[in-house]
Design an enzyme around this catalytic site. Sequence first.
Site, mmCIF file in Angstrom:
data_model
loop_
_atom_site.group_PDB
_atom_site.id
_atom_site.type_symbol
_atom_site.label_atom_id
_atom_site.label_comp_id
_atom_site.label_asym_id
_atom_site.label_seq_id
_atom_site.Cartn_x
_atom_site.Cartn_y
_atom_site.Cartn_z
ATOM 1 N N TYR A 47 -15.062 4.934 5.740
ATOM 2 C CA TYR A 47 -13.617 4.930 5.505
ATOM 3 C C TYR A 47 -13.117 3.503 5.627
ATOM 4 O O TYR A 47 -13.492 2.778 6.554
ATOM 5 C CB TYR A 47 -12.942 5.844 6.522
ATOM 6 C CG TYR A 47 -11.441 5.906 6.428
ATOM 7 C CD1 TYR A 47 -10.804 6.151 5.221
ATOM 8 C CD2 TYR A 47 -10.645 5.726 7.561
ATOM 9 C CE1 TYR A 47 -9.433 6.218 5.135
ATOM 10 C CE2 TYR A 47 -9.267 5.797 7.490
ATOM 11 C CZ TYR A 47 -8.663 6.036 6.277
ATOM 12 O OH TYR A 47 -7.299 6.095 6.193
ATOM 13 N N HIS A 95 0.869 -1.177 0.000
ATOM 14 C CA HIS A 95 0.000 0.000 0.000
ATOM 15 C C HIS A 95 0.905 1.225 0.000
ATOM 16 O O HIS A 95 1.625 1.470 0.958
ATOM 17 C CB HIS A 95 -0.885 -0.016 1.259
ATOM 18 C CG HIS A 95 -1.946 1.042 1.286
ATOM 19 N ND1 HIS A 95 -1.668 2.385 1.214
ATOM 20 C CD2 HIS A 95 -3.292 0.948 1.393
ATOM 21 C CE1 HIS A 95 -2.793 3.072 1.278
ATOM 22 N NE2 HIS A 95 -3.795 2.221 1.381
ATOM 23 N N HIS A 108 -2.101 4.986 15.203
ATOM 24 C CA HIS A 108 -3.437 4.860 14.641
ATOM 25 C C HIS A 108 -3.400 3.835 13.518
ATOM 26 O O HIS A 108 -2.341 3.329 13.153
ATOM 27 C CB HIS A 108 -3.967 6.206 14.137
ATOM 28 C CG HIS A 108 -3.069 6.864 13.127
ATOM 29 N ND1 HIS A 108 -1.941 7.575 13.473
ATOM 30 C CD2 HIS A 108 -3.128 6.925 11.766
ATOM 31 C CE1 HIS A 108 -1.353 8.048 12.392
ATOM 32 N NE2 HIS A 108 -2.050 7.659 11.336
#
Length: 444
Positions: free
Chosen positions: A356, A298, A377
């Site tokens: 999301y 990613h 996070h």
Amino acid sequence: MTLDLSKPATAGYLSGFANEFATEALPGALPHGRNSPQRAPYGLYAEQLSGTAFTAPRGHNRRSWLYRIRPAAVHRPFEPFTGPQRLVSEFGDSADVPPTPPNQLRWDPLPMPVEPTDFVEGLVTMAGNGSAAAMNGCAIHLYAANRSMQDRFFYSADGELLIVPQQGRLFIATEFGRLDVEPFEIAVIPRGVRFSVALPDGDARGYICENFGALLRLPDLGPIGSNGLANPRDFLTPQAAYEDREGAFELVAKLNGRLWRADIGHSPFDVVAWHGNYAPYKYDLRLFNTIGSISFDHPDPSIFLVLQSQSDTPGVDAIDFVIFPPRWLAAEDTFRPPWFHRNVASEFMGLVHGAYDAKAEGFVPGGASLHNCMSGHGPDADTFEKASASDTTKPHKVDATMAFMFETRTLIRPTRYALDTAQLQPDYFECWQGIRKHFNPEQP
């Protein structure tokens, strides 16, 4: 002639980002071959609006010449605004800005007002950094409104306003012409430009990043090449339109975080022609050309960069405006959602539509989250388990979504309002507490 905000606009737009535009609402209103003639056509006044220093390099210099019925100086003296004052522009320790906690923070949507509230009255500052007076940093506001601005005009001397509607269309009249903006679009109103907002759908809610520093620009594309991300042709600027209207009106100014008001006897939307490269614009986020991996991993979220405000350090932006739009994910043997992360930058997120892909629950349209410098996070427990077991030999489309992020190089400091509001979710941290231990030293 008036700028009728009771119905959608019929005039088209000028295409391009920070182009040298020239537009006139009456034939011959633009002076030929000069900026400030002894007598401007139609008895107009010539006025320059400077968005950068006179001596800024030509490639960065932003200014426009306006040909208007009355100069902008024609109004009564300013006095303190008597309406709501919920804005902050200085982000040192103060009564408005308490010590910043390292906790991950998330908020439910700002509720719609009960009393009649226009765009100016519905503004509240959630967070920010830097200083409007020093022209660095930003303020992040929310707005919730239920009535159009009536005979009231507004401008910010503190910074340019990047407006992200989440609910309800905005019909925005400006000195330069008109912008009609809907959710999935953004609008940018430059510092100092006077405007008014009508709400054709009644209720309206959204987000604003007020940029105190260098003007927003398109990022360089590097090895991506000459096309991709937000393409310049898709940015739209108003054509000249004016109204010659007199009456008892109010001009509201934002300076150093405070609101001021002055009586003005005419509409400031009296610009009959203008030329230059300092003007409002809008952009449809659905036109963003998303870049991603077609092999593995990613990529960093910088591939989703729409606009940036550069800092004095090369390669380090003061503000990045990033979106997470619908897109195909095709990377094999890869954890496809955004990964777990700690960032030297600080991240304020909002959600225009849908969900999301890193958070299955709790982050809803109109809500917001803040992950400050080095606060851990990433995906919640449910998202992690599902993504870890998914079949990555098949592509997957993340659809029906539009999330965004204001990322800054310096700490984003929540205001007293943001930390005390009932919309702050006290249990946000719980979304990671269900993450299980999978470690087994006997099994690679």
